[in-house]
Write a protein that holds these residues in place. Sequence first.
Motif, mmCIF file in Angstrom:
data_model
loop_
_atom_site.group_PDB
_atom_site.id
_atom_site.type_symbol
_atom_site.label_atom_id
_atom_site.label_comp_id
_atom_site.label_asym_id
_atom_site.label_seq_id
_atom_site.Cartn_x
_atom_site.Cartn_y
_atom_site.Cartn_z
ATOM 1 N N LEU A 98 2.737 -20.175 5.897
ATOM 2 C CA LEU A 98 1.531 -20.073 4.874
ATOM 3 C C LEU A 98 1.664 -18.889 3.843
ATOM 4 O O LEU A 98 1.267 -19.134 2.678
ATOM 5 C CB LEU A 98 0.209 -19.753 6.002
ATOM 6 C CG LEU A 98 -0.196 -20.863 6.614
ATOM 7 C CD1 LEU A 98 -1.243 -20.593 7.655
ATOM 8 C CD2 LEU A 98 -0.782 -22.299 5.534
ATOM 9 N N TYR A 99 2.197 -17.862 4.356
ATOM 10 C CA TYR A 99 2.383 -16.728 3.282
ATOM 11 C C TYR A 99 3.622 -17.264 2.233
ATOM 12 O O TYR A 99 3.442 -17.031 0.977
ATOM 13 C CB TYR A 99 2.947 -15.434 3.913
ATOM 14 C CG TYR A 99 1.955 -14.852 4.899
ATOM 15 C CD1 TYR A 99 0.864 -14.308 4.306
ATOM 16 C CD2 TYR A 99 2.151 -14.551 6.299
ATOM 17 C CE1 TYR A 99 0.037 -13.770 4.964
ATOM 18 C CE2 TYR A 99 1.349 -14.081 7.169
ATOM 19 C CZ TYR A 99 0.301 -13.488 6.444
ATOM 20 O OH TYR A 99 -0.758 -12.650 7.260
ATOM 21 N N TRP A 100 4.570 -17.903 2.575
ATOM 22 C CA TRP A 100 5.508 -18.280 1.556
ATOM 23 C C TRP A 100 4.713 -19.418 0.581
ATOM 24 O O TRP A 100 5.020 -19.386 -0.682
ATOM 25 C CB TRP A 100 6.460 -19.062 2.205
ATOM 26 C CG TRP A 100 7.488 -18.412 2.941
ATOM 27 C CD1 TRP A 100 7.861 -16.776 2.551
ATOM 28 C CD2 TRP A 100 8.334 -18.669 4.159
ATOM 29 N NE1 TRP A 100 8.699 -16.417 3.635
ATOM 30 C CE2 TRP A 100 8.953 -17.405 4.404
ATOM 31 C CE3 TRP A 100 8.505 -19.642 4.739
ATOM 32 C CZ2 TRP A 100 9.853 -17.373 5.587
ATOM 33 C CZ3 TRP A 100 9.347 -19.743 6.007
ATOM 34 C CH2 TRP A 100 10.216 -18.447 6.178
ATOM 35 N N ILE A 101 3.850 -20.320 1.076
ATOM 36 C CA ILE A 101 3.051 -21.295 0.002
ATOM 37 C C ILE A 101 2.244 -20.593 -0.850
ATOM 38 O O ILE A 101 2.243 -20.895 -2.122
ATOM 39 C CB ILE A 101 2.333 -22.328 1.117
ATOM 40 C CG1 ILE A 101 3.169 -23.154 1.780
ATOM 41 C CG2 ILE A 101 1.563 -23.055 0.078
ATOM 42 C CD1 ILE A 101 2.479 -23.948 2.724
ATOM 43 N N GLN A 102 1.703 -19.386 -0.288
ATOM 44 C CA GLN A 102 0.854 -18.411 -1.258
ATOM 45 C C GLN A 102 1.662 -17.878 -2.100
ATOM 46 O O GLN A 102 1.317 -17.787 -3.211
ATOM 47 C CB GLN A 102 -0.042 -17.532 -0.357
ATOM 48 C CG GLN A 102 -0.908 -16.616 -1.291
ATOM 49 C CD GLN A 102 -1.559 -15.614 -0.519
ATOM 50 O OE1 GLN A 102 -1.262 -15.260 0.815
ATOM 51 N NE2 GLN A 102 -2.703 -15.218 -1.043
ATOM 52 N N ASP A 103 2.864 -17.237 -1.690
ATOM 53 C CA ASP A 103 3.821 -16.498 -2.651
ATOM 54 C C ASP A 103 4.239 -17.439 -3.689
ATOM 55 O O ASP A 103 4.423 -17.116 -4.975
ATOM 56 C CB ASP A 103 4.818 -15.622 -1.896
ATOM 57 C CG ASP A 103 4.278 -14.696 -1.023
ATOM 58 O OD1 ASP A 103 3.152 -14.227 -1.075
ATOM 59 O OD2 ASP A 103 5.394 -14.455 -0.103
ATOM 60 N N ILE A 133 -5.578 -19.123 0.027
ATOM 61 C CA ILE A 133 -4.879 -20.266 -0.594
ATOM 62 C C ILE A 133 -5.742 -21.274 -1.357
ATOM 63 O O ILE A 133 -5.574 -21.567 -2.532
ATOM 64 C CB ILE A 133 -3.692 -21.168 0.273
ATOM 65 C CG1 ILE A 133 -2.849 -20.157 0.603
ATOM 66 C CG2 ILE A 133 -2.990 -22.316 -0.558
ATOM 67 C CD1 ILE A 133 -1.728 -20.825 1.857
ATOM 68 N N ALA A 134 -6.788 -21.811 -0.774
ATOM 69 C CA ALA A 134 -7.605 -22.553 -1.452
ATOM 70 C C ALA A 134 -8.491 -21.850 -2.522
ATOM 71 O O ALA A 134 -8.820 -22.644 -3.368
ATOM 72 C CB ALA A 134 -8.886 -22.966 -0.347
ATOM 73 N N VAL A 135 -8.668 -20.609 -2.367
ATOM 74 C CA VAL A 135 -9.164 -19.597 -3.555
ATOM 75 C C VAL A 135 -8.230 -19.538 -4.675
ATOM 76 O O VAL A 135 -8.484 -19.969 -5.851
ATOM 77 C CB VAL A 135 -9.509 -18.459 -2.995
ATOM 78 C CG1 VAL A 135 -9.776 -17.446 -4.206
ATOM 79 C CG2 VAL A 135 -10.685 -18.221 -2.112
#
Length: 321
Positions: A98-103, A133-135
């Motif tokens: 999840l952190y990678w998808i955000q980064d 991530i939705a934000v």
Amino acid sequence: MLIKKIIDNKNRVLIEQYKEEYQLALFQFLHEGVKNESLNDRSPLQIRALVELLAGFSKMFASDDIQERLQGFAEEHFQTFIFSQLRHSRWSIRMNALYWIQDFKMKSMVEPLRELHASKNVSKAEEIQLLKIAVMFEEEDLVARLIEPKHKLTEFEYSLLLHTLRKEQFGPLVHVFEELPEVMRFALIDSIGARNRMEHVPFLQRLLEDGSTELKVRALKAVVGMEFYLDVERLSVHLRADSWQERLMAIKACEYIRSQQLTPYLTELMSDPSFYVRSQAAQSLLRLENGKDVLREIAVHAEDGYARDMAEQWLERGAVS
């Protein structure tokens, strides 16, 4: 366990070696757009090394073109790997994904993310990360997901989420303010103040007129944070409110006003039952042009002993910051 530990350590050494090998080529690609063939290697450990390198670079560079290359590289090379991590049985591995998808701002992962959010086993930490991530992706159902989260969120957790909102994302939440959970209302008001969203001052003013005591206190705090000028007539209502917290916050809102019209209200508050209110009133009086004269008058002639003591204390200090 011992064998697994030995294998993990060996893999970590290899990953660090790959990161050393790829570092320059990846840096040049991000900076100049020149792709090196070595970046096309696809063993699981090599992909892991590239993911970790790219995650580090994502926090170092803010320019749009670099971020665009970074996102494109992740979309091209990491989709399968991150998708597998997102479905892993271990929570820590899913969180890393999840952190990678955000980064990497990987929009290709929107659907897998929705599947994870729909899962009955999604943890609170995962849900908060999914909402962040939705934000970021400005998803259409963001407001509904914030209003009815799977896990009950605290005011602090809502604040963390709302502080990431862009200017245009505040409006829909303000529009449905009455439908929001109470802690989310508080976090929203605080965020408006902390982010200096001046376009929502009329909303704060409506709360000051019609809101509950807690909402009025929060709205006054936001107004103070924004250094917005409230006229004396409007402030006088809050300076004489039943709640000492509301009176205290109203005095703080006087900090940027040097009007002699405040003198009778502040003088009256020098006899307030609350020590904090009396102290804040004395500080505000000191900021007025004739404030020291007023405090001297109170120190000598006031019938209330608490008011005399407070006036003497602040006259001895002599000034406010």
